[in-house]
Design an enzyme around this catalytic site. Structure first.
Site, PDB file in Angstrom:
ATOM      1  N   GLY A  35       0.823  -1.210   0.000  1.00 14.14           N
ATOM      2  CA  GLY A  35       0.000   0.000   0.000  1.00 14.14           C
ATOM      3  C   GLY A  35       0.854   1.255   0.000  1.00 14.14           C
ATOM      4  N   LEU A  37       0.477   3.650  -2.061  1.00 11.47           N
ATOM      5  CA  LEU A  37       0.849   3.513  -3.467  1.00 11.47           C
ATOM      6  C   LEU A  37       1.304   4.857  -4.055  1.00 11.47           C
ATOM      7  CD1 LEU A  37      -2.072   1.175  -4.616  1.00 11.47           C
ATOM      8  CD2 LEU A  37       0.203   0.557  -3.734  1.00 11.47           C
ATOM      9  N   HIS A  38       2.273   4.766  -4.953  1.00  9.22           N
ATOM     10  CA  HIS A  38       2.783   5.956  -5.648  1.00  9.22           C
ATOM     11  C   HIS A  38       2.930   5.606  -7.125  1.00  9.22           C
ATOM     12  CE1 HIS A  38       6.516   3.748  -5.435  1.00  9.22           C
ATOM     13  NE2 HIS A  38       6.507   3.792  -4.117  1.00  9.22           N
ATOM     14  N   HIS A  41       4.269   2.208  -8.170  1.00  5.22           N
ATOM     15  CA  HIS A  41       3.329   1.074  -8.159  1.00  5.22           C
ATOM     16  C   HIS A  41       2.443   1.115  -9.401  1.00  5.22           C
ATOM     17  CE1 HIS A  41       4.062   1.526  -3.670  1.00  5.22           C
ATOM     18  NE2 HIS A  41       4.362   0.263  -3.882  1.00  5.22           N
ATOM     19  N   VAL A 181      10.989   4.106 -10.831  1.00  2.79           N
ATOM     20  CA  VAL A 181      10.424   5.409 -11.231  1.00  2.79           C
ATOM     21  C   VAL A 181      11.022   6.451 -10.288  1.00  2.79           C
ATOM     22  CG1 VAL A 181       8.302   6.762 -11.500  1.00  2.79           C
ATOM     23  CG2 VAL A 181       8.304   4.311 -12.039  1.00  2.79           C
ATOM     24  N   SER A 191       7.502   4.522  -0.718  1.00  6.23           N
ATOM     25  CA  SER A 191       6.481   4.913   0.266  1.00  6.23           C
ATOM     26  C   SER A 191       7.147   5.593   1.457  1.00  6.23           C
ATOM     27  CB  SER A 191       5.706   3.683   0.739  1.00  6.23           C
ATOM     28  OG  SER A 191       5.207   2.985  -0.386  1.00  6.23           O
ATOM     29  N   ARG A 192       8.401   5.225   1.741  1.00  7.49           N
ATOM     30  CA  ARG A 192       9.094   5.797   2.914  1.00  7.49           C
ATOM     31  C   ARG A 192       9.552   7.233   2.665  1.00  7.49           C
ATOM     32  NH1 ARG A 192      10.783   0.124   3.832  1.00  7.49           N
ATOM     33  NH2 ARG A 192       9.917  -0.468   5.843  1.00  7.49           N
TER      34      ARG A 192
END
Ligand code: PAF
Length: 283
Positions: A35, A37-38, A41, A181, A191-192
């Site tokens: 999850g 998500l960016h 993903h 990306v 995500s971090r």
């Protein structure tokens, strides 16, 4: 308006949701995620759609790949936002089991990957990590039984470990790595990155700049150890706490001393403030 993907939360519901696809012999691709998500993903989803008629995204923050002192508790949880991001992407199914579904009472099996999982990179700093990843990914592969599974190259050692695991366990699917990306300034999407303060965010792209400069020097014929020493110094001077900057064989992740022994992958991990960033680049 695009239709929200179907969300399934139990193994029987997952099997029921997948069975019409299987009856029509449609190909299925799985994008495993935790999850938050960016765009990285979403790039995996697009690549998945090029390979298969049906795309399943799993969203499961896997407790067994975090050590007790790590960020499991604070890992970003944004399920509704994630579903909103997946809706225009036309994902067919979201597989979102709870921890109790993934690891029911009495669960007692854990894979112990070797090879690339013991390369002395992430495993050295997160010894519990690849056992947890290999176990949950093997479960995701058997639950969804996809034809393809897509992973970002950003977690390069993870990609090598799950590729080997699928091969070693004769799982009938193809693991596909998708290029990282990046933000316009080169920072790899993660995500971090949400944890970074403004100052840390502006310093963070240095890691990619060091990877690029090191790759160019190695291609130019400079000695690998000398190149890495320069890179390590730059990272230290910029205020990071460096875990590693290494040149490894791109497939086995074994140490590599000369360009002729390649293909080479450069891998870096460093902390800025409290946030640990990783990145890598092919030479
Ligand atoms: O890369 C990730 O997001 C996770 O490690 C994965 C592959 C979904 C397993 O939990």
């Amino acid at each position: 308006m695009a239709k929200r993907p179907t969300i399934v939360r139990t193994v029987p519901a997952l099997r029921r949701a997948l069975s019409p696809f299987r009856r029509k012999a449609e190909r299925i691709a799985l994008v495993p995620t935790m999850g938050a998500l960016h765009r990285g993903h979403l790039a995996l989803v697009r690549q998945a759609q090029r390979r298969a008629g049906r795309v399943v995204v799993s969203i499961f923050i896997n407790p067994t790949q975090f050590a007790p002192h790590e960020d499991f508790g604070s890992y970003p949880r944004r399920f509704e936002t994630d579903i909103k991001a997946l809706t225009p992407a036309k994902v067919d199914l979201v597989w979102a089991p709870s921890a109790a579904v993934m690891y029911p009472d009495g669960f007692a099996t854990r894979l112990a990957p070797q090879g690339a999982a013991m390369a002395g990179l992430e495993d050295k700093f997160r010894p519990h990590f690849f056992g947890g990843v290999a176990t949950v990914v093997a479960k995701l592969f058997t639950q969804v039984a996809p034809d393809f599974a897509l992973f970002g190259e950003k977690d390069y050692q993870q990609l090598r470990v799950v590729t080997q695991m699928a091969r070693d366990l004769d799982l009938p699917l193809k693991v596909i790595g998708v290029p990282t990306v990046r933000e316009p300034d080169g920072l790899a999407l993660s995500s971090r990155n949400l944890y970074l303060s403004a100052g840390e965010r502006s310093a963070a792209p240095l890691l990619y700049r060091v990877l690029k400069a090191s790759a160019a020097r190695i291609k130019n014929g400079d000695k690998i150890e000398a190149v890495l020493d320069i890179g390590r110094r730059e990272i230290d001077l910029a205020g990071f706490a460096l875990d590693y900057l290494e040149a490894r064989h791109a497939l086995t992740l074994a140490p590599i001393a000369a360009r002729k022994d390649g293909p080479i992958r450069l891998l870096v991990a460093a902390k800025i403030g409290k946030t640990r960033l990783i990145d890598n680049l092919g030479v």
